[in-house]
Design a protein around this motif. Structure first.
Motif, mmCIF file in Angstrom:
data_model
loop_
_atom_site.group_PDB
_atom_site.id
_atom_site.type_symbol
_atom_site.label_atom_id
_atom_site.label_comp_id
_atom_site.label_asym_id
_atom_site.label_seq_id
_atom_site.Cartn_x
_atom_site.Cartn_y
_atom_site.Cartn_z
ATOM 1 N N THR A 85 0.846 -1.180 0.000
ATOM 2 C CA THR A 85 0.000 0.000 0.000
ATOM 3 C C THR A 85 0.885 1.233 0.000
ATOM 4 O O THR A 85 1.779 1.346 0.826
ATOM 5 C CB THR A 85 -0.923 0.020 1.235
ATOM 6 O OG1 THR A 85 -1.650 -1.198 1.271
ATOM 7 C CG2 THR A 85 -1.867 1.192 1.192
ATOM 8 N N VAL A 86 0.619 2.147 -0.928
ATOM 9 C CA VAL A 86 1.397 3.364 -1.038
ATOM 10 C C VAL A 86 0.492 4.540 -0.709
ATOM 11 O O VAL A 86 -0.570 4.696 -1.306
ATOM 12 C CB VAL A 86 1.967 3.536 -2.467
ATOM 13 C CG1 VAL A 86 2.748 4.826 -2.581
ATOM 14 C CG2 VAL A 86 2.813 2.345 -2.837
ATOM 15 N N ARG A 108 -2.946 -2.343 -9.030
ATOM 16 C CA ARG A 108 -2.101 -2.827 -10.132
ATOM 17 C C ARG A 108 -1.694 -4.254 -9.820
ATOM 18 O O ARG A 108 -1.335 -4.573 -8.696
ATOM 19 C CB ARG A 108 -0.831 -1.998 -10.270
ATOM 20 C CG ARG A 108 -1.057 -0.580 -10.690
ATOM 21 C CD ARG A 108 0.244 0.167 -10.773
ATOM 22 N NE ARG A 108 0.990 -0.308 -11.942
ATOM 23 C CZ ARG A 108 2.144 0.200 -12.321
ATOM 24 N NH1 ARG A 108 2.711 1.144 -11.624
ATOM 25 N NH2 ARG A 108 2.749 -0.271 -13.385
ATOM 26 N N LEU A 109 -1.697 -5.100 -10.839
ATOM 27 C CA LEU A 109 -1.239 -6.480 -10.707
ATOM 28 C C LEU A 109 0.218 -6.546 -11.146
ATOM 29 O O LEU A 109 0.586 -6.024 -12.202
ATOM 30 C CB LEU A 109 -2.087 -7.414 -11.578
ATOM 31 C CG LEU A 109 -1.651 -8.875 -11.626
ATOM 32 C CD1 LEU A 109 -1.781 -9.521 -10.249
ATOM 33 C CD2 LEU A 109 -2.472 -9.639 -12.661
ATOM 34 N N THR A 142 0.505 -4.320 -14.572
ATOM 35 C CA THR A 142 -0.613 -3.752 -15.319
ATOM 36 C C THR A 142 -0.675 -2.252 -15.070
ATOM 37 O O THR A 142 -0.054 -1.729 -14.151
ATOM 38 C CB THR A 142 -1.958 -4.379 -14.883
ATOM 39 O OG1 THR A 142 -2.185 -4.066 -13.504
ATOM 40 C CG2 THR A 142 -1.961 -5.877 -15.097
ATOM 41 N N SER A 143 -1.425 -1.573 -15.895
ATOM 42 C CA SER A 143 -1.700 -0.158 -15.654
ATOM 43 C C SER A 143 -2.618 -0.055 -14.443
ATOM 44 O O SER A 143 -3.385 -0.971 -14.164
ATOM 45 C CB SER A 143 -2.402 0.453 -16.869
ATOM 46 O OG SER A 143 -1.569 0.372 -17.993
ATOM 47 N N PRO A 144 -2.573 1.072 -13.723
ATOM 48 C CA PRO A 144 -3.470 1.222 -12.576
ATOM 49 C C PRO A 144 -4.932 1.198 -13.018
ATOM 50 O O PRO A 144 -5.298 1.797 -14.018
ATOM 51 C CB PRO A 144 -3.108 2.593 -12.002
ATOM 52 C CG PRO A 144 -1.770 2.913 -12.546
ATOM 53 C CD PRO A 144 -1.658 2.203 -13.856
ATOM 54 N N SER A 174 -0.766 -4.168 -5.835
ATOM 55 C CA SER A 174 -0.417 -2.989 -5.053
ATOM 56 C C SER A 174 -1.598 -2.020 -5.079
ATOM 57 O O SER A 174 -2.411 -2.034 -6.004
ATOM 58 C CB SER A 174 0.850 -2.319 -5.594
ATOM 59 O OG SER A 174 0.657 -1.859 -6.910
ATOM 60 N N HIS A 175 -1.681 -1.205 -4.045
ATOM 61 C CA HIS A 175 -2.798 -0.273 -3.858
ATOM 62 C C HIS A 175 -2.265 1.132 -3.689
ATOM 63 O O HIS A 175 -1.294 1.347 -2.958
ATOM 64 C CB HIS A 175 -3.585 -0.643 -2.601
ATOM 65 C CG HIS A 175 -4.037 -2.059 -2.585
ATOM 66 N ND1 HIS A 175 -5.321 -2.423 -2.916
ATOM 67 C CD2 HIS A 175 -3.395 -3.211 -2.288
ATOM 68 C CE1 HIS A 175 -5.430 -3.732 -2.810
ATOM 69 N NE2 HIS A 175 -4.273 -4.231 -2.436
#
Length: 119
Positions: A31-32, A72-73, A87-89, A114-115
């Motif tokens: 998580t960002v 994103r994967l 992947t793209s967001p 990722s988030h």
């Protein structure tokens, strides 16, 4: 005879853990968030299920919270010559489920999502 039986059981247990496929190991969620973000105290983050089927990866992410989540994967391939991919967001709006797809040519080493909060 009893100590030998216990030793064999312990060796079998350790072997099972070491042979367990990598996909079965849970991955940490990344998580960002931006520092000083006032909304950082609010609940955030889609619940994601990642499935690896051969060389294909599929992730379903459901966002139960009121704020959007950019997911994103990330796919890491087993072989050095097989390109890793991201992947793209994709925006998972509140109460929405999104599907993310990725793949390798051969085996998948790891896959995670990722988030990022909307800025």
């Amino acid at each position: 005879m009893r100590p030998l039986h216990r030793l064999a059981s312990a060796i079998l247990a350790v072997a099972c853990v070491l042979i367990l496929p990598y996909e079965a190991v849970s991955h940490a969620r990344v998580t960002v968030t931006k520092a000083g973000d006032a909304a950082s105290d609010e609940p955030f983050g889609s619940a994601c299920r990642v499935r690896v089927d051969g060389s294909d990866v599929t992730a379903y992410c459901h966002n139960p919270y009121p704020g959007p989540d950019h997911v994103r994967l990330h796919v890491e391939c087993e072989h050095w010559w097989d390109l890793d991919s991201d992947t793209s967001p994709v925006v998972a709006a509140p109460a929405q489920t999104v599907r993310l797809d990725g793949r390798c040519w051969k085996e998948v080493r790891a896959a995670w999502v990722s988030h990022v909060r909307e800025s």
